[in-house]
Scaffold this motif. Sequence first.
Motif, mmCIF file in Angstrom:
data_model
loop_
_atom_site.group_PDB
_atom_site.id
_atom_site.type_symbol
_atom_site.label_atom_id
_atom_site.label_comp_id
_atom_site.label_asym_id
_atom_site.label_seq_id
_atom_site.Cartn_x
_atom_site.Cartn_y
_atom_site.Cartn_z
ATOM 1 N N LEU A 40 -9.268 -80.818 72.830
ATOM 2 C CA LEU A 40 -10.375 -80.135 73.001
ATOM 3 C C LEU A 40 -10.358 -78.620 72.894
ATOM 4 O O LEU A 40 -11.247 -77.914 72.147
ATOM 5 N N ARG A 41 -9.159 -78.171 72.749
ATOM 6 C CA ARG A 41 -8.867 -76.781 72.345
ATOM 7 C C ARG A 41 -9.105 -76.877 70.969
ATOM 8 O O ARG A 41 -9.689 -75.908 70.183
ATOM 9 N N CYS A 43 -11.099 -78.710 68.979
ATOM 10 C CA CYS A 43 -12.331 -78.953 68.783
ATOM 11 C C CYS A 43 -12.949 -77.604 68.979
ATOM 12 O O CYS A 43 -13.933 -77.270 68.220
ATOM 13 N N ARG A 44 -12.648 -76.824 69.837
ATOM 14 C CA ARG A 44 -13.420 -75.655 70.227
ATOM 15 C C ARG A 44 -12.840 -74.536 69.045
ATOM 16 O O ARG A 44 -13.703 -73.759 68.346
ATOM 17 N N LEU A 49 -17.114 -77.987 69.077
ATOM 18 C CA LEU A 49 -17.750 -78.154 70.684
ATOM 19 C C LEU A 49 -17.870 -76.798 71.334
ATOM 20 O O LEU A 49 -17.218 -75.830 71.058
ATOM 21 N N ASP A 53 -19.780 -77.650 76.459
ATOM 22 C CA ASP A 53 -19.585 -78.932 76.058
ATOM 23 C C ASP A 53 -18.268 -79.414 76.221
ATOM 24 O O ASP A 53 -17.841 -80.401 76.722
ATOM 25 N N ALA A 54 -17.025 -78.728 76.039
ATOM 26 C CA ALA A 54 -15.880 -79.013 76.181
ATOM 27 C C ALA A 54 -15.545 -78.983 77.531
ATOM 28 O O ALA A 54 -14.800 -79.699 78.278
#
Length: 86
Positions: A40-41, A43-44, A49, A53-54
């Motif tokens: 997730l990090r 993608c951020r 994201l 969304d994350a």
Amino acid sequence: MKLAGRMEDISDVLVDVRISNGMLARRYGFGYLNAELRFLRSCRKEGLLSLIDAARFAMMRVPARVIPASALEWLYRRILRSKITP
């Protein structure tokens, strides 16, 4: 250069997969949770994201990684993978 795009979930079943104890062991625990949070990090950082969304993704996934394995197995077998009729 990043391409603009939109991702959405679809309701169609594309793959019917049987689960095994090995699959549950791989998708459970704090190691797997840490891997998901690193993803997730990433993608951020890449702009894939938004923060909202994350956070939404994390809130849905974290409980499944920290509940007891027996409860996770019950969820998969009884709720998430119930027989789907066409």
